[in-house]
Design an enzyme around this catalytic site. Structure first.
Site, PDB file in Angstrom:
ATOM      1  N   CYS A  31       0.715  -1.109   0.123  1.00  9.63           N
ATOM      2  CA  CYS A  31      -0.300  -0.008   0.284  1.00  9.63           C
ATOM      3  C   CYS A  31       0.856   1.271  -0.082  1.00  9.63           C
ATOM      4  CB  CYS A  31      -1.152  -0.110   1.262  1.00  9.63           C
ATOM      5  SG  CYS A  31      -2.037   1.349   1.578  1.00  9.63           S
ATOM      6  N   ASP A  56       0.518   3.438   1.584  1.00  5.63           N
ATOM      7  CA  ASP A  56      -0.139   4.603   2.916  1.00  5.63           C
ATOM      8  C   ASP A  56       1.841   4.344   3.671  1.00  5.63           C
ATOM      9  OD1 ASP A  56       0.321   4.109   6.107  1.00  5.63           O
ATOM     10  OD2 ASP A  56      -1.979   4.686   5.636  1.00  5.63           O
ATOM     11  N   ARG A  94       2.628   5.232   6.725  1.00  2.95           N
ATOM     12  CA  ARG A  94       3.378   3.899   7.617  1.00  2.95           C
ATOM     13  C   ARG A  94       3.990   2.237   7.356  1.00  2.95           C
ATOM     14  NH1 ARG A  94      -2.511   4.978  10.491  1.00  2.95           N
ATOM     15  NH2 ARG A  94      -2.640   4.097   7.681  1.00  2.95           N
ATOM     16  N   CYS A 145      -5.721  -0.114   7.026  1.00  2.00           N
ATOM     17  CA  CYS A 145      -6.027   0.698   5.097  1.00  2.00           C
ATOM     18  C   CYS A 145      -7.380   1.707   5.317  1.00  2.00           C
ATOM     19  CB  CYS A 145      -5.661  -0.741   4.407  1.00  2.00           C
ATOM     20  SG  CYS A 145      -5.151  -0.162   2.565  1.00  2.00           S
TER      21      CYS A 145
END
Ligand code: CO
Length: 212
Positions: free
Chosen positions: A44, A46, A48, A103
């Site tokens: 992803c 993302d 993080r 997510c």
């Protein structure tokens, strides 16, 4: 992005170079010779979930593709090109699809709010929900349902990788490629191996099995 932050990341880069050179004076000159990463990471976007950091990999060890909710979309030129290069040129042996709990893409796909253009991307995730609707709808606790959706989405992407002509061609010609599904816990740092490991097209529904 504040000016301070912008200046800081440029300084960070200098420190990173110096630290690496102090440990290994040949670090960058070796990397400049070429790459032979054993792993393709599909994760992803993302912030993080930093691919290399999570698995303690150095520069040169992971070929990376990231998008919202770690999707394998079979008309996405970007992921297909990454996959083609990884499999056919770099001869990568392992591919990991790594989703993560919490997510935002998965969460948004579970809901009905329009978020703009991204709705068109999220629709691919909604298709996964529809495939597993009975199982997911049966989970009454919303967090548990969210977590289960994250997991089932990773599994679907593992299968979608296996369905590609690129991967099936490689298997057909005897090339070793194993595809794995992981979920990363943002709040723990630990990865869970979902034990969905494909190294041939045997486990695909017959309709997807290509004959060469
Ligand atoms: Co995400």
């Amino acid at each position: 992005m504040s000016t301070d932050f912008y200046k800081k990341i440029l300084d960070n880069n200098k420190t990173w170079v110096e630290t690496n050179l102090a440990k290994d004076p040949e670090f960058f000159s070796d990397l400049a010779k070429g790459q032979q990463p054993p792993l393709l990471w599909i994760g992803c976007s993302d912030s993080r979930v930093p691919a290399n950091e999570i698995i303690g990999a150095k520069a040169g060890e992971v070929f990376v593709h990231r998008n919202i909710a770690n999707m394998v979309i079979n008309n996405d030129m970007n992921i297909l090109s990454v996959l083609d290069y990884a499999v056919n040129h770099l001869k990568i042996k392992h591919i990991i699809v790594c989703g993560h709990y919490g997510c935002g893409g998965i969460k948004a796909a579970m809901g009905n709010d329009s978020l703009g253009f991204i709705d068109n991307w999220l629709r691919h995730i909604k298709n996964v929900y529809r495939l597993h609707k009975d199982k997911l709808d049966a989970i009454t606790d919303e967090t548990e349902r969210f977590n289960a959706f994250v997991e089932v989405n990773v599994k679907e992407q593992v299968y979608d990788l296996a369905k590609t002509s690129i991967v099936q061609n490689a298997w057909n010609s005897g090339q070793e490629v194993s595809i794995h599904g992981w979920v990363y816990g943002i709040n723990s740092g630990y990865v869970t191996d979902l034990n969905v490991n494909l190294s041939s097209n045997d486990k695909l529904d017959e309709i997807y099995q290509l004959q060469f």
